[in-house]
Design a protein around this motif. Sequence first.
Motif, PDB file in Angstrom:
ATOM      1  N   TRP A   1       4.095   2.634 -10.624  1.00 37.77           N
ATOM      2  CA  TRP A   1       5.425   2.390 -10.055  1.00 37.77           C
ATOM      3  C   TRP A   1       6.332   3.608 -10.263  1.00 37.77           C
ATOM      4  O   TRP A   1       7.072   4.000  -9.363  1.00 37.77           O
ATOM      5  CB  TRP A   1       6.030   1.148 -10.680  1.00 37.77           C
ATOM      6  CG  TRP A   1       7.409   0.817 -10.196  1.00 37.77           C
ATOM      7  CD1 TRP A   1       8.556   0.774 -10.941  1.00 37.77           C
ATOM      8  CD2 TRP A   1       7.806   0.464  -8.862  1.00 37.77           C
ATOM      9  NE1 TRP A   1       9.620   0.427 -10.168  1.00 37.77           N
ATOM     10  CE2 TRP A   1       9.192   0.227  -8.885  1.00 37.77           C
ATOM     11  CE3 TRP A   1       7.118   0.330  -7.661  1.00 37.77           C
ATOM     12  CZ2 TRP A   1       9.900  -0.129  -7.751  1.00 37.77           C
ATOM     13  CZ3 TRP A   1       7.822  -0.021  -6.523  1.00 37.77           C
ATOM     14  CH2 TRP A   1       9.192  -0.253  -6.574  1.00 37.77           C
TER      15      TRP A   1
ATOM     16  N   SER B   1       3.190  -5.718   0.119  1.00 38.01           N
ATOM     17  CA  SER B   1       3.343  -7.111  -0.317  1.00 38.01           C
ATOM     18  C   SER B   1       3.140  -7.251  -1.821  1.00 38.01           C
ATOM     19  O   SER B   1       3.870  -7.978  -2.502  1.00 38.01           O
ATOM     20  CB  SER B   1       2.348  -7.999   0.435  1.00 38.01           C
ATOM     21  OG  SER B   1       2.536  -7.908   1.832  1.00 38.01           O
ATOM     22  N   LEU B   2       2.158  -6.540  -2.352  1.00 42.98           N
ATOM     23  CA  LEU B   2       1.901  -6.605  -3.792  1.00 42.98           C
ATOM     24  C   LEU B   2       3.057  -6.025  -4.593  1.00 42.98           C
ATOM     25  O   LEU B   2       3.517  -6.628  -5.576  1.00 42.98           O
ATOM     26  CB  LEU B   2       0.602  -5.855  -4.111  1.00 42.98           C
ATOM     27  CG  LEU B   2       0.216  -5.770  -5.586  1.00 42.98           C
ATOM     28  CD1 LEU B   2      -0.031  -7.172  -6.160  1.00 42.98           C
ATOM     29  CD2 LEU B   2      -1.006  -4.882  -5.776  1.00 42.98           C
ATOM     30  N   LEU B   3       3.555  -4.866  -4.170  1.00 43.57           N
ATOM     31  CA  LEU B   3       4.668  -4.245  -4.889  1.00 43.57           C
ATOM     32  C   LEU B   3       5.939  -5.078  -4.784  1.00 43.57           C
ATOM     33  O   LEU B   3       6.712  -5.174  -5.736  1.00 43.57           O
ATOM     34  CB  LEU B   3       4.911  -2.836  -4.352  1.00 43.57           C
ATOM     35  CG  LEU B   3       3.824  -1.801  -4.654  1.00 43.57           C
ATOM     36  CD1 LEU B   3       4.127  -0.494  -3.939  1.00 43.57           C
ATOM     37  CD2 LEU B   3       3.731  -1.559  -6.154  1.00 43.57           C
ATOM     38  N   LYS B   4       6.153  -5.669  -3.633  1.00 41.04           N
ATOM     39  CA  LYS B   4       7.354  -6.482  -3.456  1.00 41.04           C
ATOM     40  C   LYS B   4       7.336  -7.706  -4.370  1.00 41.04           C
ATOM     41  O   LYS B   4       8.357  -8.091  -4.948  1.00 41.04           O
ATOM     42  CB  LYS B   4       7.490  -6.918  -1.998  1.00 41.04           C
ATOM     43  CG  LYS B   4       8.761  -7.694  -1.688  1.00 41.04           C
ATOM     44  CD  LYS B   4       8.875  -7.989  -0.219  1.00 41.04           C
ATOM     45  CE  LYS B   4      10.155  -8.756   0.104  1.00 41.04           C
ATOM     46  NZ  LYS B   4      11.367  -7.993  -0.252  1.00 41.04           N
ATOM     47  N   SER B   5       6.168  -8.308  -4.533  1.00 43.17           N
ATOM     48  CA  SER B   5       6.067  -9.498  -5.378  1.00 43.17           C
ATOM     49  C   SER B   5       6.269  -9.180  -6.857  1.00 43.17           C
ATOM     50  O   SER B   5       6.671 -10.042  -7.629  1.00 43.17           O
ATOM     51  CB  SER B   5       4.707 -10.177  -5.171  1.00 43.17           C
ATOM     52  OG  SER B   5       3.659  -9.319  -5.596  1.00 43.17           O
ATOM     53  N   ARG B   6       6.027  -7.932  -7.249  1.00 45.53           N
ATOM     54  CA  ARG B   6       6.098  -7.578  -8.662  1.00 45.53           C
ATOM     55  C   ARG B   6       7.310  -6.726  -9.023  1.00 45.53           C
ATOM     56  O   ARG B   6       7.785  -6.779 -10.149  1.00 45.53           O
ATOM     57  CB  ARG B   6       4.829  -6.823  -9.076  1.00 45.53           C
ATOM     58  CG  ARG B   6       3.567  -7.660  -9.018  1.00 45.53           C
ATOM     59  CD  ARG B   6       2.370  -6.859  -9.469  1.00 45.53           C
ATOM     60  NE  ARG B   6       2.529  -6.380 -10.849  1.00 45.53           N
ATOM     61  CZ  ARG B   6       2.198  -7.072 -11.920  1.00 45.53           C
ATOM     62  NH1 ARG B   6       1.687  -8.292 -11.783  1.00 45.53           N
ATOM     63  NH2 ARG B   6       2.348  -6.565 -13.120  1.00 45.53           N
ATOM     64  N   CYS B   7       7.815  -5.918  -8.068  1.00 46.34           N
ATOM     65  CA  CYS B   7       8.822  -4.915  -8.435  1.00 46.34           C
ATOM     66  C   CYS B   7      10.163  -5.083  -7.732  1.00 46.34           C
ATOM     67  O   CYS B   7      11.195  -4.758  -8.324  1.00 46.34           O
ATOM     68  CB  CYS B   7       8.272  -3.515  -8.149  1.00 46.34           C
ATOM     69  SG  CYS B   7       6.726  -3.143  -8.993  1.00 46.34           S
TER      70      CYS B   7
ATOM     71  N   PHE C   1      -0.923  -4.807   2.554  1.00 50.75           N
ATOM     72  CA  PHE C   1      -1.252  -5.382   1.251  1.00 50.75           C
ATOM     73  C   PHE C   1      -0.513  -4.670   0.119  1.00 50.75           C
ATOM     74  O   PHE C   1       0.004  -5.318  -0.802  1.00 50.75           O
ATOM     75  CB  PHE C   1      -2.759  -5.307   1.027  1.00 50.75           C
ATOM     76  CG  PHE C   1      -3.188  -5.816  -0.325  1.00 50.75           C
ATOM     77  CD1 PHE C   1      -3.235  -7.184  -0.586  1.00 50.75           C
ATOM     78  CD2 PHE C   1      -3.528  -4.932  -1.335  1.00 50.75           C
ATOM     79  CE1 PHE C   1      -3.617  -7.656  -1.833  1.00 50.75           C
ATOM     80  CE2 PHE C   1      -3.915  -5.395  -2.587  1.00 50.75           C
ATOM     81  CZ  PHE C   1      -3.963  -6.766  -2.835  1.00 50.75           C
ATOM     82  N   LEU C   2      -0.432  -3.334   0.177  1.00 50.95           N
ATOM     83  CA  LEU C   2       0.247  -2.572  -0.875  1.00 50.95           C
ATOM     84  C   LEU C   2       1.718  -2.952  -0.960  1.00 50.95           C
ATOM     85  O   LEU C   2       2.248  -3.202  -2.052  1.00 50.95           O
ATOM     86  CB  LEU C   2       0.105  -1.073  -0.608  1.00 50.95           C
ATOM     87  CG  LEU C   2       0.872  -0.140  -1.559  1.00 50.95           C
ATOM     88  CD1 LEU C   2       0.371  -0.313  -2.986  1.00 50.95           C
ATOM     89  CD2 LEU C   2       0.733   1.309  -1.098  1.00 50.95           C
TER      90      LEU C   2
END
Length: 477
Positions: free
Chosen positions: A88, A63-69, A60-61
């Motif tokens: 970040w 996937s979340l970072l990939k979608s935003r950063c 989950f971590l």
Amino acid sequence: MLVAFWWGTEDHHRKIHWVFWERLCLPIDQGGMGFRDLEVFNQAMLAKQAWKVLSSPDCFLASLLKSRCFLDGEFLYVSLGARPSYAWCSLLYGRELLMKGLRHKVGNGRQTRVWLDKWIADLVEGLRAPWIKNATFDVNLRASALIDLSTRKWNEGALNEVFVPSDIEYLLRNQPVVSKEDFKVWNLTRSDQFSMKSAYQLAFSEKTKVTQPETFNQPSVNSLKEKVWKVPTLPKIRVFVWKVLNGALPVADLLESRGIPYPRLGFHENSISENISYLLHLRQDRVGDSSSPRMWSWLLWVIWKARNELLFKSIMPNPSNILLRAKQETEEWFEAQTVKENLQLQLQFKPKKGKARWKPPLPGWTMCSLDDAKLVVVLWSLESMGSQRISNVVVAGEFAELFGAVERSQAWPSFLHQIEEIKRGKDSIDGCQLLRVEREVNKGATFIAQSVTKLGLMRSYVQNGHPPCSGWVAEAV
């Protein structure tokens, strides 16, 4: 707060910090106390989170970072960005440390550029590209061209054509994992799995090279400081001797060097390091009677206490009483250690409760027990069972790391090649289980495969009603 507690535990009384904090955090073998540097520890913890994003891209971590950063990039090479959040920025601070300990691992070899990427781990130079053997070579050569897909290993013939012998030896010890893409592993542990301890040591060594380069200068008294912690005496006396070597005692010379007036009382001018070195090697030289070599640390401690009583309480010390007190405390401490060792020996001989015992296999199952064998023995046994079409097999042996890696492959990246080979062997048998046992548990097994190292041969014997197979003899590698 930690420094204030170390040098004095009384509230509202600021004590002199005789040794600065960075030196106290040095490892014991470098002359420090081994205290934990919180700044470095924080970076190591952030590196652990960065490792999680790298090694578990589907979590989950990540996937979340990939979608935003880093939606269109790779985590290891993405930049900070225009408006980065505090989280970040912190994660990239940990990534900075993580990248210093990563090593390239060959999977199918399609992404590994043989002569351009640093994928060889050298004990002297660290990560590097392979040494160039021939005058002419293919700059765009990929590692996939050097893999034999039929055996899922390196093609030794192709390796001999392009690599020097030392690099070939390294590659044969690190076989590719052809079932997955090339990936990164942690270079500072045997299992290639990230660990906080190794990350902290890496970060602290990098910081020490910048802030305290004199730590690595030679000659040094660090070896003497390390030996202090092995002296058989009380912990407080070890700390006292360590303070002597580090110039951390409030004596006249050191007080004057800090601008504090103090009357000079005629101290000896010889080197403290030479004196302590003589005392540390006193037991080896066998000077004096049997009690003298082990009494010196108590004698120093009692003299120091008597000196303080003279200066601050005006109590005149008696040399005979000082010697007698040091001797008594020494004998009492060593007698206590003898009693402690005897108790530990008695506990060792007591049988441990709940120890695993060998049990026969279930009806219809065959037990295959392997004693002191390597991967080739496991694969040979699985292949032999599969070729004889024997089903419901339990493969048992002292393979704590090997069988544990099969159960938890994510925790053992360095064993991925071996894990795949074992799983292929298991799939060839209808009903196969792996069982880790201790040495005593192996004696009553039904099927025993013994490895004879001297002869280079392995013979297998089948019991419990199964027909003997005289042809089951294989050369052990």
